[in-house]
Design a protein around this motif. Structure first.
Motif, PDB file in Angstrom:
ATOM      1  N   ILE A  18       8.985   3.442  13.443  1.00 48.49           N
ATOM      2  CA  ILE A  18      10.406   3.117  13.573  1.00 48.49           C
ATOM      3  C   ILE A  18      11.192   3.842  12.486  1.00 48.49           C
ATOM      4  CG2 ILE A  18      12.134   1.274  13.566  1.00 48.49           C
ATOM      5  CD1 ILE A  18      10.232   1.298  16.038  1.00 48.49           C
ATOM      6  N   ARG A  19      10.643   3.884  11.284  1.00 51.23           N
ATOM      7  CA  ARG A  19      11.275   4.591  10.174  1.00 51.23           C
ATOM      8  C   ARG A  19      11.469   6.070  10.527  1.00 51.23           C
ATOM      9  NH1 ARG A  19       7.654   3.195   6.914  1.00 51.23           N
ATOM     10  NH2 ARG A  19       8.481   1.174   6.328  1.00 51.23           N
ATOM     11  N   SER A  26      16.726   9.573  16.176  1.00 55.59           N
ATOM     12  CA  SER A  26      16.508   8.909  17.465  1.00 55.59           C
ATOM     13  C   SER A  26      17.210   7.559  17.504  1.00 55.59           C
ATOM     14  CB  SER A  26      15.009   8.711  17.723  1.00 55.59           C
ATOM     15  OG  SER A  26      14.356   9.954  17.850  1.00 55.59           O
ATOM     16  N   TYR A  27      17.265   6.903  16.339  1.00 54.45           N
ATOM     17  CA  TYR A  27      18.003   5.649  16.187  1.00 54.45           C
ATOM     18  C   TYR A  27      19.093   5.890  15.139  1.00 54.45           C
ATOM     19  CZ  TYR A  27      14.017   3.215  18.431  1.00 54.45           C
ATOM     20  OH  TYR A  27      13.022   2.792  19.278  1.00 54.45           O
ATOM     21  N   PRO A  28      20.261   6.361  15.550  1.00 51.29           N
ATOM     22  CA  PRO A  28      21.340   6.599  14.584  1.00 51.29           C
ATOM     23  C   PRO A  28      21.926   5.280  14.063  1.00 51.29           C
ATOM     24  CG  PRO A  28      22.037   7.198  16.812  1.00 51.29           C
ATOM     25  CD  PRO A  28      20.606   6.778  16.903  1.00 51.29           C
ATOM     26  N   PRO A  29      22.687   5.346  12.970  1.00 47.18           N
ATOM     27  CA  PRO A  29      23.312   4.138  12.427  1.00 47.18           C
ATOM     28  C   PRO A  29      24.078   3.368  13.497  1.00 47.18           C
ATOM     29  CG  PRO A  29      23.609   5.959  10.929  1.00 47.18           C
ATOM     30  CD  PRO A  29      23.008   6.534  12.183  1.00 47.18           C
ATOM     31  N   GLY A  30      23.919   2.048  13.450  1.00 51.51           N
ATOM     32  CA  GLY A  30      24.590   1.170  14.399  1.00 51.51           C
ATOM     33  C   GLY A  30      23.822   0.948  15.686  1.00 51.51           C
ATOM     34  N   THR A  31      22.765   1.726  15.905  1.00 49.19           N
ATOM     35  CA  THR A  31      21.960   1.594  17.118  1.00 49.19           C
ATOM     36  C   THR A  31      21.054   0.381  17.014  1.00 49.19           C
ATOM     37  OG1 THR A  31      21.915   3.981  17.413  1.00 49.19           O
ATOM     38  CG2 THR A  31      20.227   2.739  18.552  1.00 49.19           C
ATOM     39  N   ARG A  32      20.933  -0.315  18.110  1.00 54.00           N
ATOM     40  CA  ARG A  32      20.032  -1.465  18.150  1.00 54.00           C
ATOM     41  C   ARG A  32      18.593  -0.967  18.152  1.00 54.00           C
ATOM     42  NH1 ARG A  32      19.718  -6.316  22.598  1.00 54.00           N
ATOM     43  NH2 ARG A  32      18.270  -7.556  21.381  1.00 54.00           N
ATOM     44  N   VAL A  33      17.775  -1.547  17.296  1.00 53.47           N
ATOM     45  CA  VAL A  33      16.355  -1.209  17.265  1.00 53.47           C
ATOM     46  C   VAL A  33      15.608  -2.161  18.201  1.00 53.47           C
ATOM     47  CG1 VAL A  33      16.418  -0.194  14.947  1.00 53.47           C
ATOM     48  CG2 VAL A  33      15.942  -2.628  15.204  1.00 53.47           C
ATOM     49  N   PRO A  34      14.401  -1.796  18.606  1.00 48.77           N
ATOM     50  CA  PRO A  34      13.666  -2.654  19.540  1.00 48.77           C
ATOM     51  C   PRO A  34      13.512  -4.083  19.008  1.00 48.77           C
ATOM     52  CG  PRO A  34      12.561  -0.549  19.316  1.00 48.77           C
ATOM     53  CD  PRO A  34      13.646  -0.587  18.279  1.00 48.77           C
ATOM     54  N   LEU A  57      11.393  -3.581   7.447  1.00 47.74           N
ATOM     55  CA  LEU A  57      12.515  -2.639   7.563  1.00 47.74           C
ATOM     56  C   LEU A  57      13.804  -3.247   7.021  1.00 47.74           C
ATOM     57  CD1 LEU A  57      11.716  -1.185  11.096  1.00 47.74           C
ATOM     58  CD2 LEU A  57      11.365  -0.056   8.883  1.00 47.74           C
ATOM     59  N   ARG A  58      13.966  -4.551   7.223  1.00 48.68           N
ATOM     60  CA  ARG A  58      15.144  -5.247   6.699  1.00 48.68           C
ATOM     61  C   ARG A  58      15.089  -5.275   5.170  1.00 48.68           C
ATOM     62  NH1 ARG A  58      15.148  -8.775  10.567  1.00 48.68           N
ATOM     63  NH2 ARG A  58      13.736 -10.182   9.542  1.00 48.68           N
ATOM     64  N   ALA A  59      13.925  -5.525   4.606  1.00 48.71           N
ATOM     65  CA  ALA A  59      13.769  -5.570   3.152  1.00 48.71           C
ATOM     66  C   ALA A  59      14.062  -4.215   2.513  1.00 48.71           C
ATOM     67  CB  ALA A  59      12.354  -6.023   2.790  1.00 48.71           C
ATOM     68  N   GLU A  60      13.784  -3.132   3.237  1.00 46.48           N
ATOM     69  CA  GLU A  60      14.084  -1.785   2.741  1.00 46.48           C
ATOM     70  C   GLU A  60      15.559  -1.447   2.873  1.00 46.48           C
ATOM     71  OE1 GLU A  60      11.489   1.440   4.096  1.00 46.48           O
ATOM     72  OE2 GLU A  60      10.142  -0.126   4.813  1.00 46.48           O
ATOM     73  N   GLY A  61      16.301  -2.255   3.607  1.00 41.21           N
ATOM     74  CA  GLY A  61      17.716  -1.991   3.825  1.00 41.21           C
ATOM     75  C   GLY A  61      17.982  -1.029   4.969  1.00 41.21           C
ATOM     76  N   LEU A  62      16.951  -0.734   5.773  1.00 44.59           N
ATOM     77  CA  LEU A  62      17.104   0.214   6.876  1.00 44.59           C
ATOM     78  C   LEU A  62      17.727  -0.410   8.108  1.00 44.59           C
ATOM     79  CD1 LEU A  62      13.714   2.105   6.577  1.00 44.59           C
ATOM     80  CD2 LEU A  62      15.969   2.814   5.754  1.00 44.59           C
ATOM     81  N   ILE A  63      17.521  -1.706   8.286  1.00 48.07           N
ATOM     82  CA  ILE A  63      18.120  -2.406   9.419  1.00 48.07           C
ATOM     83  C   ILE A  63      18.758  -3.697   8.931  1.00 48.07           C
ATOM     84  CG2 ILE A  63      16.442  -1.435  11.060  1.00 48.07           C
ATOM     85  CD1 ILE A  63      15.111  -4.226  11.200  1.00 48.07           C
ATOM     86  N   TYR A  64      19.637  -4.227   9.748  1.00 44.45           N
ATOM     87  CA  TYR A  64      20.235  -5.539   9.494  1.00 44.45           C
ATOM     88  C   TYR A  64      20.221  -6.300  10.809  1.00 44.45           C
ATOM     89  CZ  TYR A  64      24.433  -3.601  11.643  1.00 44.45           C
ATOM     90  OH  TYR A  64      25.316  -3.019  12.510  1.00 44.45           O
ATOM     91  N   GLY A  70      20.728  -9.134  17.729  1.00 46.43           N
ATOM     92  CA  GLY A  70      19.598  -8.238  17.519  1.00 46.43           C
ATOM     93  C   GLY A  70      19.660  -7.563  16.164  1.00 46.43           C
ATOM     94  N   SER A  71      18.791  -6.569  16.003  1.00 46.72           N
ATOM     95  CA  SER A  71      18.724  -5.809  14.752  1.00 46.72           C
ATOM     96  C   SER A  71      19.226  -4.397  14.999  1.00 46.72           C
ATOM     97  CB  SER A  71      17.288  -5.774  14.234  1.00 46.72           C
ATOM     98  OG  SER A  71      16.866  -7.079  13.887  1.00 46.72           O
ATOM     99  N   PHE A  72      19.910  -3.857  13.989  1.00 50.51           N
ATOM    100  CA  PHE A  72      20.575  -2.574  14.110  1.00 50.51           C
ATOM    101  C   PHE A  72      20.283  -1.702  12.902  1.00 50.51           C
ATOM    102  CE2 PHE A  72      22.836  -5.820  16.382  1.00 50.51           C
ATOM    103  CZ  PHE A  72      23.156  -5.227  17.591  1.00 50.51           C
ATOM    104  N   VAL A  73      20.364  -0.389  13.095  1.00 49.90           N
ATOM    105  CA  VAL A  73      20.160   0.558  11.998  1.00 49.90           C
ATOM    106  C   VAL A  73      21.351   0.476  11.052  1.00 49.90           C
ATOM    107  CG1 VAL A  73      19.850   2.989  11.383  1.00 49.90           C
ATOM    108  CG2 VAL A  73      18.828   2.100  13.492  1.00 49.90           C
ATOM    109  N   ALA A  74      21.049   0.349   9.777  1.00 48.52           N
ATOM    110  CA  ALA A  74      22.098   0.275   8.756  1.00 48.52           C
ATOM    111  C   ALA A  74      22.837   1.608   8.646  1.00 48.52           C
ATOM    112  CB  ALA A  74      21.479  -0.083   7.405  1.00 48.52           C
ATOM    113  N   LYS A  75      24.106   1.530   8.270  1.00 48.10           N
ATOM    114  CA  LYS A  75      24.940   2.732   8.147  1.00 48.10           C
ATOM    115  C   LYS A  75      24.360   3.730   7.146  1.00 48.10           C
ATOM    116  CE  LYS A  75      29.278   0.585   9.421  1.00 48.10           C
ATOM    117  NZ  LYS A  75      30.621   0.175   8.992  1.00 48.10           N
ATOM    118  N   ASN A  76      23.762   3.222   6.092  1.00 46.04           N
ATOM    119  CA  ASN A  76      23.254   4.098   5.036  1.00 46.04           C
ATOM    120  C   ASN A  76      21.739   4.307   5.125  1.00 46.04           C
ATOM    121  OD1 ASN A  76      22.662   1.450   4.368  1.00 46.04           O
ATOM    122  ND2 ASN A  76      22.939   1.773   2.178  1.00 46.04           N
ATOM    123  N   ALA A  77      21.139   4.064   6.274  1.00 43.36           N
ATOM    124  CA  ALA A  77      19.686   4.177   6.416  1.00 43.36           C
ATOM    125  C   ALA A  77      19.180   5.582   6.097  1.00 43.36           C
ATOM    126  CB  ALA A  77      19.252   3.759   7.821  1.00 43.36           C
TER     127      ALA A  77
END
Length: 90
Positions: A18-19, A26-34, A57-64, A70-77
């Motif tokens: 996923i990272r 493939s998963y740009p910022p704001g995109t919903r992750v699986p 992934l949430r702990a790394e700050g990559l998704i929220y 659902g969960s989404f890619v963070a703007k600053n991922a």
């Protein structure tokens, strides 16, 4: 079906995949992750494993997560991944 390396926990291997999708756009910022269920279906993993993927992934700050949405890619991922380099992988 994905073949997992026996020497690493599956959740870490799926989180790496996923990272990579986030890093390559493939998963740009704001995109919903699986979702947890989608991860289970795509990778053939257990519910608890899917939850660990999202938690990591949430702990790394990559998704929220937006409750009920659902969960989404963070703007600053991308910046987080670039700053961490390969050190962000478990």
């Amino acid at each position: 079906m994905i073949e997992f390396a026996p020497d690493r926990p599956r959740w870490r291997q799926v989180a790496d995949m996923i990272r990579t999708r986030i890093a390559d756009g493939s998963y740009p910022p704001g995109t919903r992750v699986p979702s947890v269920i989608q991860l289970q279906e795509e990778f053939g993993i257990a519910d608890s494993t899917s939850q660990k993927v999202n938690s990591g992934l949430r702990a790394e700050g990559l998704i929220y997560t937006e409750p009920g949405m659902g969960s989404f890619v963070a703007k600053n991922a991308a910046e987080i991944l670039k700053a961490a380099g390969d050190d962000s992988r478990y």
